[in-house]
Design an enzyme around this catalytic site. Structure first.
Site, PDB file in Angstrom:
ATOM      1  N   GLU A 292      -7.130  -7.229  -0.484  1.00  0.00           N
ATOM      2  CA  GLU A 292      -7.598  -7.210   0.901  1.00  0.00           C
ATOM      3  C   GLU A 292      -9.086  -6.893   0.899  1.00  0.00           C
ATOM      4  OE1 GLU A 292      -5.479  -4.683   3.586  1.00  0.00           O
ATOM      5  OE2 GLU A 292      -3.500  -5.369   2.926  1.00  0.00           O
TER       6      GLU A 292
ATOM      7  N   GLU B  43       0.827  -1.205   0.000  1.00  0.00           N
ATOM      8  CA  GLU B  43       0.000   0.000   0.000  1.00  0.00           C
ATOM      9  C   GLU B  43       0.870   1.267   0.000  1.00  0.00           C
ATOM     10  OE1 GLU B  43      -4.233  -1.220   1.929  1.00  0.00           O
ATOM     11  OE2 GLU B  43      -2.700  -0.657   3.371  1.00  0.00           O
TER      12      GLU B  43
END
Length: 276
Positions: A228, A152
């Site tokens: 995710e 991320e």
């Protein structure tokens, strides 16, 4: 031996389309004696893959003091024995609701940058860690399908040169399976956290169609994947328990699947922060 590749519309296993139904299970949050049981539970859920991070600071608490790096390899062996493929996210930064995002406290130089002092330490760590992954890639008869570049990063920065160095390091150390990045489905996150020629995936807890539409603006081709799917949420010490309605989570997951996408449940099993 098999070959796993990123096609124009699908993931391909030996040339045939395959959808990844994965669940996150962190080997470092589950006692090793319970790995087999937990992985069997993932299989019983209908999943075909398991995903894990690797916390650098757990395995090297002091410079040069490596502790049971081989645990990752044993976990991947257990996944294969359970009939699951595996996705590995080695960081070096992992977030993972883990102390300092897995980065050791003793690092020199600004972390998550192209600073040569920092990168030299990452290279030394990867040289120690990655043999556990490389030997267990699917093209060598193991379960590992994909390896993530950073984590991320678009939520933190936009140094494409840094991400490129990490990708080159992974390749130099023997990673041959597809690489990928994962970021939130927002413009600045996708531009800051993705790399040309590397699969981009997105992370979210709802709104799959909108999220994938955003991803498609940047990546018109390639398989869709929610790396995710936040089926739950973390809790803060002393705070109220966070419980998501099961029907709501199931509806959000159904939307992902209706988009033809692959998915990784984050988390499939949370485990415990031992001695935390």
């Amino acid at each position: 031996m098999s070959e796993f590749t990123v096609g124009e519309t699908d993931f391909l296993l030996d040339g045939r389309p395959v959808r990844l139904l994965s669940g996150a299970l962190h080997y470092f949050r589950v006692h090793e004696a319970q790995w087999g049981h937990r992985l069997a539970m993932l299989r019983a859920m209908g999943l075909n893959c398991v995903e894990t991070y690797v916390p650098w600071n757990l395995h090297e608490p002091h410079p040069g003091d490596f502790r049971d790096v081989e645990a990752l390899g044993r976990f991947l062996d257990a996944a294969r024995e359970a009939g699951l493929w595996a996705i590995v996210r080695p960081g070096p930064y992992i977030c993972a609701e883990w102390e300092n995002g897995g980065l050791p406290h003793w690092l020199r130089g600004p972390a998550r940058t192209s600073d040569e002092r920092y990168l030299a330490q990452v290279e030394r760590w990867f040289r120690r860690l990655l043999p556990q992954v490389v030997a267990r890639q699917i093209d060598r008869g193991g379960p590992v399908l994909m390896v993530q570049v950073e984590n991320e990063y678009g939520s933190y920065g936009s140094d494409t040169g840094y991400l490129l160095r990490l990708a080159e390091l992974l390749r130099a150390e023997g990673v041959t399976v597809p690489l990928f990045t994962s970021d939130g489905p927002e413009d600045h996150m996708l531009t800051g956290g993705s790399l040309p020629g590397v699969l981009a995936t997105v992370n979210f807890g709802s709104g799959a169609r909108t999220a994938f539409e955003t991803l498609r603006r940047y990546r018109p081709d390639g398989p869709l994947m929610c790396m995710e799917f936040w089926c739950g949420w973390f809790e803060h010490w002393g705070g109220e328990p966070v419980v998501r309605d099961a029907g709501d989570a199931a509806a959000a997951l159904r939307e992902i699947l209706e988009c033809g996408a692959s998915v990784n449940l984050y988390m499939a099993h949370g485990g415990t922060n031992f001695a935390g």
